[in-house]
Design an enzyme around this catalytic site. Structure first.
Site, PDB file in Angstrom:
ATOM      1  N   GLU A  94       0.849  -1.183   0.000  1.00  0.00           N
ATOM      2  CA  GLU A  94       0.000   0.000   0.000  1.00  0.00           C
ATOM      3  C   GLU A  94       0.888   1.237   0.000  1.00  0.00           C
ATOM      4  O   GLU A  94       1.850   1.322   0.748  1.00  0.00           O
ATOM      5  CB  GLU A  94      -0.837  -0.051   1.282  1.00  0.00           C
ATOM      6  CG  GLU A  94      -1.991   0.886   1.300  1.00  0.00           C
ATOM      7  CD  GLU A  94      -2.809   0.704   2.587  1.00  0.00           C
ATOM      8  OE1 GLU A  94      -3.223  -0.434   2.874  1.00  0.00           O
ATOM      9  OE2 GLU A  94      -2.999   1.686   3.288  1.00  0.00           O
ATOM     10  N   CYS A 114       4.038  -6.932   9.248  1.00  0.00           N
ATOM     11  CA  CYS A 114       4.917  -6.320  10.241  1.00  0.00           C
ATOM     12  C   CYS A 114       5.020  -7.248  11.440  1.00  0.00           C
ATOM     13  O   CYS A 114       4.062  -7.932  11.788  1.00  0.00           O
ATOM     14  CB  CYS A 114       4.341  -4.969  10.664  1.00  0.00           C
ATOM     15  SG  CYS A 114       5.399  -4.051  11.796  1.00  0.00           S
ATOM     16  N   GLU A 162       7.944  -2.019   9.674  1.00  0.00           N
ATOM     17  CA  GLU A 162       8.846  -1.266  10.544  1.00  0.00           C
ATOM     18  C   GLU A 162      10.155  -1.084   9.768  1.00  0.00           C
ATOM     19  O   GLU A 162      10.923  -2.043   9.605  1.00  0.00           O
ATOM     20  CB  GLU A 162       9.056  -2.039  11.863  1.00  0.00           C
ATOM     21  CG  GLU A 162      10.188  -1.554  12.733  1.00  0.00           C
ATOM     22  CD  GLU A 162      10.191  -0.051  13.002  1.00  0.00           C
ATOM     23  OE1 GLU A 162       9.161   0.519  13.385  1.00  0.00           O
ATOM     24  OE2 GLU A 162      11.259   0.579  12.799  1.00  0.00           O
ATOM     25  N   SER A 216       7.377   6.655  17.137  1.00  0.00           N
ATOM     26  CA  SER A 216       5.994   6.390  17.532  1.00  0.00           C
ATOM     27  C   SER A 216       5.972   6.146  19.034  1.00  0.00           C
ATOM     28  O   SER A 216       6.377   5.089  19.506  1.00  0.00           O
ATOM     29  CB  SER A 216       5.467   5.162  16.795  1.00  0.00           C
ATOM     30  OG  SER A 216       5.416   5.433  15.431  1.00  0.00           O
ATOM     31  N   CYS A 335      -3.308   3.099   7.857  1.00  0.00           N
ATOM     32  CA  CYS A 335      -2.356   2.398   7.042  1.00  0.00           C
ATOM     33  C   CYS A 335      -2.473   0.884   7.180  1.00  0.00           C
ATOM     34  O   CYS A 335      -2.577   0.355   8.265  1.00  0.00           O
ATOM     35  CB  CYS A 335      -1.120   2.936   7.609  1.00  0.00           C
ATOM     36  SG  CYS A 335       0.348   2.513   7.468  1.00  0.00           S
TER      37      CYS A 335
HETATM   38  N1  SAH Z   1       6.466   0.930  12.086  1.00  0.00           N
HETATM   39  C1  SAH Z   1       6.632   2.329  11.967  1.00  0.00           C
HETATM   40  C2  SAH Z   1       5.958   2.977  10.767  1.00  0.00           C
HETATM   41  C3  SAH Z   1       4.582   2.529  10.380  1.00  0.00           C
HETATM   42  S1  SAH Z   1       3.180   3.123  11.239  1.00  0.00           S
HETATM   43  C4  SAH Z   1       6.220   3.005  13.266  1.00  0.00           C
HETATM   44  O1  SAH Z   1       5.777   2.330  14.173  1.00  0.00           O
HETATM   45  O2  SAH Z   1       6.400   4.211  13.378  1.00  0.00           O
HETATM   46  C5  SAH Z   1       3.118   4.846  10.981  1.00  0.00           C
HETATM   47  C6  SAH Z   1       2.438   5.605  12.114  1.00  0.00           C
HETATM   48  O3  SAH Z   1       1.020   5.386  12.118  1.00  0.00           O
HETATM   49  C7  SAH Z   1       2.938   5.158  13.471  1.00  0.00           C
HETATM   50  O4  SAH Z   1       3.085   6.256  14.320  1.00  0.00           O
HETATM   51  C8  SAH Z   1       1.807   4.280  13.933  1.00  0.00           C
HETATM   52  O5  SAH Z   1       1.845   4.099  15.301  1.00  0.00           O
HETATM   53  C9  SAH Z   1       0.597   5.039  13.423  1.00  0.00           C
HETATM   54  N2  SAH Z   1      -0.619   4.239  13.360  1.00  0.00           N
HETATM   55  C10 SAH Z   1      -0.755   2.947  13.041  1.00  0.00           C
HETATM   56  N3  SAH Z   1      -2.037   2.555  13.123  1.00  0.00           N
HETATM   57  C11 SAH Z   1      -2.751   3.634  13.481  1.00  0.00           C
HETATM   58  C12 SAH Z   1      -4.136   3.868  13.738  1.00  0.00           C
HETATM   59  N4  SAH Z   1      -5.030   2.893  13.632  1.00  0.00           N
HETATM   60  N5  SAH Z   1      -4.512   5.111  14.085  1.00  0.00           N
HETATM   61  C13 SAH Z   1      -3.599   6.108  14.189  1.00  0.00           C
HETATM   62  N6  SAH Z   1      -2.290   5.942  13.980  1.00  0.00           N
HETATM   63  C14 SAH Z   1      -1.853   4.725  13.637  1.00  0.00           C
END
Ligand code: SAH
Length: 349
Positions: A94, A114, A162, A216, A335
């Site tokens: 995606e 992931c 990640e 995060s 995402c």
């Molecule tokens: N693994 C990496 C990058 C991917 S997620 C990371 O953890 O940063 C990208 C961002 O979107 C991260 O901050 C993640 O925590 C957030 N995220 C994932 N699912 C989400 C959701 N359902 N609502 C809001 N933020 C979300």
């Protein structure tokens, strides 16, 4: 994992070896690199500056041609476009294109699935399949650029996966995408988001890559954070913040922190005060994200009033804070959801 040599994964120097080993002049390497990474001619058969014979051979070692857009969903609310891109082995990633007043940006996936298991994240459901290769990260950009006939100015590694758990491929991708002979993307315009793999943050600093990083965080208390984000059992917040200081001191890049606000879970004054305490004296930017609810995580997102209140409180207490603009909320939200929904439609369990 594919063992096939894929030319779009190679640097110009490595391509030189390939061409020389195949009885060709080494200047062909730069021609090939430019064709793919600058001019986005992804099919070697269309590279008319090579002989027919050579084009056939290049085709054999080319895999980017096998990556294709299978679906595009346009937001009706803004110019956000979500893409489902099929890779040569049939896996789907995606990719999200976003348009801002001053620039265009793309959110790339770095893994298929992931391993991190964050409770609120759709990417982690259906588990981990494999790492995404450098050329497949490039493909996400080039296919979207060709589709929209424009140049993308900014990259965020914030899609499925990640990125620091796929370190070597991500670093090679950054090398390819910033090459002056190719896309020539500015290193300053690349941001990597991580759940906090401390050893890899330090490695990124030592390897002198120079990209922006954002952490995060989502909860300022270790015990609660670990319940939301299992990686917290391995690396404490203190260790993450130490790694951030190390990264900042080496690179002078301001660190970002992401905080997904979940109603009645991490949005009270207790959390704000602890966050102030952790971040107040750091050169950083806190980005508040409204939870994008997913089926498996039975929690609510806060309203706009709560988000603004949170932001104002943080700013008043000297933590630079913004609210992430919601983009494309009408097109399958968080995402990873689009990919999962598509897999389900295709009968993948
Ligand atoms: N693994 C990496 C990058 C991917 S997620 C990371 O953890 O940063 C990208 C961002 O979107 C991260 O901050 C993640 O925590 C957030 N995220 C994932 N699912 C989400 C959701 N359902 N609502 C809001 N933020 C979300």
């Amino acid at each position: 994992m594919q063992n096939k040599l894929i030319l779009e994964n190679l640097t110009v120097e490595e391509l030189k070896d390939f061409f020389e080993n195949n009885g060709e002049k080494s200047f062909r390497a730069l021609q090939y690199f430019r064709a793919i990474h600058k001019n986005r001619i992804l099919n070697p058969i269309q590279m008319t500056n090579f002989s027919n014979n050579l084009r056939q051979k290049l085709y054999h070692y080319n895999d980017i041609i096998n990556c294709s857009i299978i679906k595009r969903i346009d937001s009706k609310l803004d110019n956000t476009k979500k893409y489902l891109i099929e890779l040569s082995d049939g896996n789907i990633v995606e990719t999200v294109f976003m348009e801002y007043k001053t620039h265009t940006s793309i959110c790339l996936s770095t893994q298929i699935g992931c391993k991190m298991g964050c409770k609120f994240c759709a990417s982690t459901k259906k588990s981990f399949i494999r790492n995404i290769e450098p050329y497949e990260m490039c493909a996400q950009i080039y296919l979207v650029e060709n589709d929209l006939n424009l140049k993308i100015n900014n990259i965020v590694l914030m899609g499925i996966g990640e990125p620091l758990d796929n370190y070597d491929n991500v670093v090679r991708f950054i090398d390819l995408i910033t090459n002056k002979e190719g896309q020539d993307m500015s290193i300053r315009n690349i941001t990597l988001s991580t759940c906090g793999l401390v050893d890899k943050i330090i490695k990124l600093a030592d390897d002198d890559i120079g990209i922006n990083i954002t952490i995060s965080l989502h909860n300022p208390f270790d015990d609660e954070r670990s319940k939301l984000m299992p990686i917290g059992n391995k690396y404490s917040i203190e260790k993450i913040l130490d790694a951030c200081d190390y990264y900042f001191n080496k690179t002078k890049r301001r660190i970002g922190f992401e905080y997904t606000v979940i109603e009645d879970v991490n949005d009270s004054k207790k959390y704000m005060d602890k966050l102030v305490n952790l971040l107040r004296n750091r050169n950083c930017l806190l980005n508040l994200i409204t939870l994008n609810p997913i089926e498996e995580f039975n929690q609510k997102s806060p309203d706009r009033y709560k988000m603004t209140e949170f932001m104002n409180y943080m700013n008043k207490n000297n933590v630079n804070t913004t609210i992430r603009r919601k983009q494309g909320v009408d097109i399958d939200g968080a995402c990873g959801q689009l990919r999962i929904n598509n897999m389900i439609k295709r009968g993948v369990k």
